[in-house]
Design an enzyme around this catalytic site. Sequence first.
Site, PDB file in Angstrom:
ATOM      1  CG  ASN A   1      -1.618   1.260   1.219  1.00  0.00           C
ATOM      2  OD1 ASN A   1      -1.982   2.239   0.361  1.00  0.00           O
ATOM      3  ND2 ASN A   1      -2.398   1.634   2.660  1.00  0.00           N
ATOM      4  CD1 TRP A   2       3.652   1.023  -2.771  1.00  0.00           C
ATOM      5  CD2 TRP A   2       3.475   1.945  -4.954  1.00  0.00           C
ATOM      6  NE1 TRP A   2       4.133   0.151  -3.930  1.00  0.00           N
ATOM      7  CE2 TRP A   2       4.177   0.876  -5.144  1.00  0.00           C
ATOM      8  CE3 TRP A   2       3.333   2.950  -5.931  1.00  0.00           C
ATOM      9  CZ2 TRP A   2       4.518   0.720  -6.159  1.00  0.00           C
ATOM     10  CZ3 TRP A   2       3.784   2.711  -7.426  1.00  0.00           C
ATOM     11  CH2 TRP A   2       4.439   1.286  -7.354  1.00  0.00           C
ATOM     12  CE  LYS A   3       0.225   3.573   4.688  1.00  0.00           C
ATOM     13  NZ  LYS A   3       0.102   3.613   6.036  1.00  0.00           N
TER      14      LYS A   3
ATOM     15  CG  HIS B   1      -5.656   2.245   5.027  1.00  0.00           C
ATOM     16  ND1 HIS B   1      -5.362   3.424   5.868  1.00  0.00           N
ATOM     17  CD2 HIS B   1      -4.701   1.417   5.109  1.00  0.00           C
ATOM     18  CE1 HIS B   1      -4.055   2.900   6.380  1.00  0.00           C
ATOM     19  NE2 HIS B   1      -3.610   1.657   5.690  1.00  0.00           N
TER      20      HIS B   1
ATOM     21  CD  GLU C   1      -2.913   5.669   6.632  1.00  0.00           C
ATOM     22  OE1 GLU C   1      -2.992   5.649   5.327  1.00  0.00           O
ATOM     23  OE2 GLU C   1      -1.999   5.185   7.406  1.00  0.00           O
TER      24      GLU C   1
ATOM     25  CD  GLU D   1      -3.831  -2.257   7.482  1.00  0.00           C
ATOM     26  OE1 GLU D   1      -2.677  -2.624   6.908  1.00  0.00           O
ATOM     27  OE2 GLU D   1      -4.385  -1.250   7.079  1.00  0.00           O
TER      28      GLU D   1
ATOM     29  N   GLY E   1       2.161   2.239  10.718  1.00  0.00           N
ATOM     30  CA  GLY E   1       3.141   3.409  10.547  1.00  0.00           C
ATOM     31  C   GLY E   1       4.007   3.775  11.843  1.00  0.00           C
TER      32      GLY E   1
ATOM     33  CB  SER F   1       5.302  -1.577  12.274  1.00  0.00           C
ATOM     34  OG  SER F   1       4.622  -0.229  12.232  1.00  0.00           O
TER      35      SER F   1
ATOM     36  N   GLY G   1       2.772  -1.097   4.417  1.00  0.00           N
ATOM     37  CA  GLY G   1       2.799   0.134   4.044  1.00  0.00           C
ATOM     38  C   GLY G   1       4.279   0.545   3.805  1.00  0.00           C
ATOM     39  N   GLY G   2       4.721   1.299   4.823  1.00  0.00           N
ATOM     40  CA  GLY G   2       6.251   1.745   4.734  1.00  0.00           C
ATOM     41  C   GLY G   2       7.103   0.819   3.926  1.00  0.00           C
TER      42      GLY G   2
HETATM   43  C1  PEP Z   1      -0.849   0.249   5.934  1.00  0.00           C
HETATM   44  O1  PEP Z   1      -1.189   1.464   6.003  1.00  0.00           O
HETATM   45  O2  PEP Z   1      -1.667  -0.405   5.516  1.00  0.00           O
HETATM   46  C2  PEP Z   1       0.127  -0.219   6.949  1.00  0.00           C
HETATM   47  C3  PEP Z   1       0.116  -1.550   7.068  1.00  0.00           C
HETATM   48  O3  PEP Z   1       1.286   0.633   7.003  1.00  0.00           O
HETATM   49  P1  PEP Z   1       2.623   0.216   7.650  1.00  0.00           P
HETATM   50  O4  PEP Z   1       3.342  -0.911   7.104  1.00  0.00           O
HETATM   51  O5  PEP Z   1       3.530   1.160   7.181  1.00  0.00           O
HETATM   52  O6  PEP Z   1       2.506   0.172   9.132  1.00  0.00           O
END
Ligand code: PEP
Length: 251
Positions: free
Chosen positions: A9-11, A96, A98, A168, A174, A214, A235-236
């Site tokens: 998930n590049w956001k 999500h 966010e 999640e 994040g 994470s 994500g990251g």
């Molecule tokens: C996400 O936003 O779906 C996610 C899991 O982010 P991160 O891996 O950066 O915690």
Amino acid sequence: MRKNIVAGNWKMNKTLQEGIALAKEIKASLSGKTPKCEVIVGTPFIHLASVCEELKDSVIAVAAENCADKPSGAYTGEVSAAMVASTGAKYCIIGHSERRTYYGETYEILRLKVRLALENGLRPIFCIGETKDERQAGRQNDVVQAQLEGSVFDLAADEFGKIVLAYEPVWAIGTGLTATSDQAQEMHAFIRSLITKKYGKELSEDTSILYGGSCNPSNAKELFAKPDVDGGLIGGASLKAGDFVAIIDSF
Ligand code: PEP
């Protein structure tokens, strides 16, 4: 039999050129390999068509990170599920945290988005998870159950069968704080038990439930080893080809 999946998930990261370069790098890193899981990259809308073109002869599928809750029309700035599908994307991340937090997406809005995605042949990756306060109050199961009941548990079984779930915990997204593999397993088993009650054992055993929050190359193996954790939404760590491929290689 359910699939193991690693989805990025590049956001709101990467220009178009940077995104195409990242897709190329992931494709090159996986070429000649047969990943032991399905691989998906979730990109911003403007990247979708180019990334789909870049990845068309690869093992990597493409997801949008969102879609509109309306089918078409005078909704300036929105992108419909039909438009997403027309790029060649096969999946759509919906719900999500966010989007729920910053854009006020309610259970009902998400219910509409899920339906429109399915009607347009997209498989939703539906995200659920509790906040830190909710976990501290011991309410995580109730929260996740309400999110499922509010947006996806009224689907017919054949439609629900097209959904991928992503647990999640908001406190882990994040933040560098990962749920322990036992916490993830406990919640994934609970989610699967809810699906069993609603749709029966066969469908619940066939539903992929991803962990997100994470997840990185150092913790993915332990998380993915749990019986009800069928992969990750990343994500990251999906923004660096090396890390993303290392997570894929954890299977
Ligand atoms: C996400 O936003 O779906 C996610 C899991 O982010 P991160 O891996 O950066 O915690």
